[in-house]
Scaffold this motif. Structure first.
Motif, PDB file in Angstrom:
ATOM      1  N   ASN A  73      -4.164  15.533  13.364  1.00 28.18           N
ATOM      2  CA  ASN A  73      -3.286  15.920  12.263  1.00 28.18           C
ATOM      3  C   ASN A  73      -1.883  16.021  12.830  1.00 28.18           C
ATOM      4  OD1 ASN A  73      -5.361  16.295  10.253  1.00 28.18           O
ATOM      5  ND2 ASN A  73      -5.937  18.149  11.357  1.00 28.18           N
TER       6      ASN A  73
ATOM      7  N   ASP B 255      -4.126  25.082   9.233  1.00 34.11           N
ATOM      8  CA  ASP B 255      -4.248  26.258   8.386  1.00 34.11           C
ATOM      9  C   ASP B 255      -5.735  26.545   8.236  1.00 34.11           C
ATOM     10  OD1 ASP B 255      -3.898  28.261   6.572  1.00 34.11           O
ATOM     11  OD2 ASP B 255      -2.769  27.094   5.119  1.00 34.11           O
ATOM     12  N   PRO B 256      -6.287  27.577   8.822  1.00 33.29           N
ATOM     13  CA  PRO B 256      -5.684  28.813   9.308  1.00 33.29           C
ATOM     14  C   PRO B 256      -5.380  28.903  10.808  1.00 33.29           C
ATOM     15  CG  PRO B 256      -8.045  29.143   9.021  1.00 33.29           C
ATOM     16  CD  PRO B 256      -7.766  27.702   8.728  1.00 33.29           C
ATOM     17  N   GLU B 257      -5.342  27.786  11.553  1.00 33.65           N
ATOM     18  CA  GLU B 257      -5.052  27.884  12.991  1.00 33.65           C
ATOM     19  C   GLU B 257      -3.700  28.549  13.260  1.00 33.65           C
ATOM     20  OE1 GLU B 257      -6.394  25.309  11.522  1.00 33.65           O
ATOM     21  OE2 GLU B 257      -8.028  24.508  12.736  1.00 33.65           O
TER      22      GLU B 257
HETATM   23  N1  GLY Z   1      -7.869  23.957   9.494  1.00 33.68           N
HETATM   24  C1  GLY Z   1      -7.876  22.565   9.393  1.00 33.68           C
HETATM   25  C2  GLY Z   1      -6.648  21.934   8.933  1.00 33.68           C
HETATM   26  O1  GLY Z   1      -5.596  22.543   8.861  1.00 33.68           O
HETATM   27  O2  GLY Z   1      -6.692  20.734   8.651  1.00 33.68           O
END
Ligand code: GLY
Ligand code: AMP
Length: 417
Positions: A285, A290-292
């Motif tokens: 990505n 999100d939520p990282e």
């Molecule tokens: N938590 C995975 C994303 O943001 O794609």
């Protein structure tokens, strides 16, 4: 400095919160933002995909730095547009953003540059795709090539399910043009790691790791979601595995960019599956997760503005990132029914947190009169920082229990190792 954050989720609330701590920041704007963000930033009613409108706003308002949350505007070329207009923006350009915008482009990049990933084939023809099913064991993973709001990955347990999925994507256009081309991929078993990295054009600098919980319900049951909880650091990522990832993924990724003449500045978020044969890349990505973000930025002690500007001007070093030794946990509170259909406009009570080091970031919320109402599937991201994972987890769940709205649900097993 005047800073603009683009997006409206808990990731963007976290970014706004972290940016607001920078001594360099005088004013923050967020487009379009949410109820929680409006306490820290001026929310501007411009949609994330209206990249021309965002560019006009940034010029008119004298924005010094724009930070992009979601992938849509990056894939649409917001960075190229801002740069043409002499505006400073954090994120990869349109060419680099294809690493998330097209799964086929991304998988081909991994294969070409020797980055370990699941075996795959790409198709645009339904019949050809169905024929190929004979060459894969079940379960099998079918992915729409383009952006599908996190719903374009389907794990099929048998051939019949796979045929239905292929037909829905390629023929019935369930995901519009995003599913006209598909990837069929070998199913990987193991445990996931999310690793967000800063890429400054020359070097890749990993952040602390995280573990995301993608399934809707406890014990990893139910459908995939955008993410129901997270913790950092991820205990699976040993030093030896970090070294392996550095050699086989990070170095090869940077060499691949150079060979393919891709200029990359911004975040690279790598999703790994760690199994018997080591770590394989599930996806790239080109943005914060999100939520990282909610758990990783809570542990970052450095000034985020400084880090972002150094990434843009190519000088960021590993030593610029100072991390807290504390552990962080995030639990997502979602609307009843999410990730399928759900109702909005439910009043939320007891949002204020009086527990030490617990912050409640807003995802899908809005303010009406003096009330805070639900306005999305993922509604809140309750986060905590503590000396141990167990303490952080206990604090998060203590706060989650205090919050109420009709039909809310959340997983009870986040960070329960
Ligand atoms: N938590 C995975 C994303 O943001 O794609
Ligand atoms: P992606 O958007 O490609 O990361 O896929 C979303 C989620 O689907 C991942 O985080 C995994 O939980 C799951 N997934 C994707 N690809 C695979 C695979 N090849 N094997 C097992 N699970 C997968």
């Amino acid at each position: 400095m005047k800073v603009l954050v683009i997006g409206s989720g808990a990731r963007e609330h976290t970014l706004v919160w972290k940016l607001s701590k920078s001594p360099n920041v005088d004013e923050i704007f967020c487009a379009p933002g949410n109820a929680g963000i409006s306490d820290l930033a001026k929310c501007v009613d411009i949609k994330v995909d209206d990249i021309n409108g965002l560019c006009d706003f940034a010029k008119k308002s004298g924005i010094d730095l724009t930070v992009v949350g979601p992938e849509g505007p990056l894939v649409a070329g917001i960075v190229d547009l801002f740069v043409e207009n002499n505006l400073c923006i954090f994120g990869p350009n349109k060419k680099a953003a294809r690493l998330e915008g097209s799964k086929i482009f991304s998988k081909d990049f991994m294969k070409k540059h020797g980055i370990p990933t699941a075996r795959y084939e790409a198709f645009s023809d339904e019949k050809e795709a169905i024929k190929e099913l004979d060459n894969f064991d079940m379960p099998i993973v079918i992915k729409a090539d383009g952006l599908a709001a996190g719903k374009g990955v389907v794990i099929c347990n048998n051939r019949d399910e796979a045929i239905v999925t292929i037909k829905e994507m390629v023929n019935d256009k369930k995901f519009g043009d995003a599913g006209s081309n598909i990837v069929i991929e070998e199913f990987l078993e193991g445990t996931e790691i999310s690793l967000l990295c800063f890429v400054n054009g020359k070097d890749i600098i990993p952040m602390e790791s995280a573990r995301d919980y993608k399934k809707a319900f406890d014990n990893d049951e139910g459908p995939n979601t955008g993410g129901m909880g997270c913790f950092s650091p991820n205990n699976i990522l040993t030093d030896a595995l970090h070294d392996e990832i550095n050699e086989k993924v990070l170095k090869r990724f940077m060499a691949g960019l150079k060979k393919d003449n891709i200029d990359y500045k911004g975040i690279l978020f790598i999703g790994f599956m760690v199994g018997e044969n080591g770590a394989k890349v599930l996806e790239f990505n080109v943005r914060f997760g999100d939520p990282e973000t909610e758990v990783v930025l809570r542990r970052l002690e450095s000034d985020l503005v400084d880090v972002l500007l150094k990434t843009i001007n190519g000088t960021l070093k590993q030593s610029d990132l100072i991390w807290s030794d504390k552990k962080s946990v995030c639990v997502i509170i979602a609307s009843g029914g999410y990730p399928k259909g759900y109702e909005k406009n439910k009043e939320i009570q007891n949002l204020q947190s009086n527990i030490d080091d617990v912050l409640v970031f807003h995802a899908g919320t809005k303010k009406e009169d003096d009330k805070i109402l639900t306005n999305g599937g993922r509604v809140l991201a309750v986060t905590a920082l503590a000396d141990t994972l167990k303490e952080a987890r206990d604090k998060v769940y203590k706060k989650a229990k205090e919050i109420t709205f009709e039909n809310m649900h959340y997983r009870k097993d986040i960070a329960k190792l």
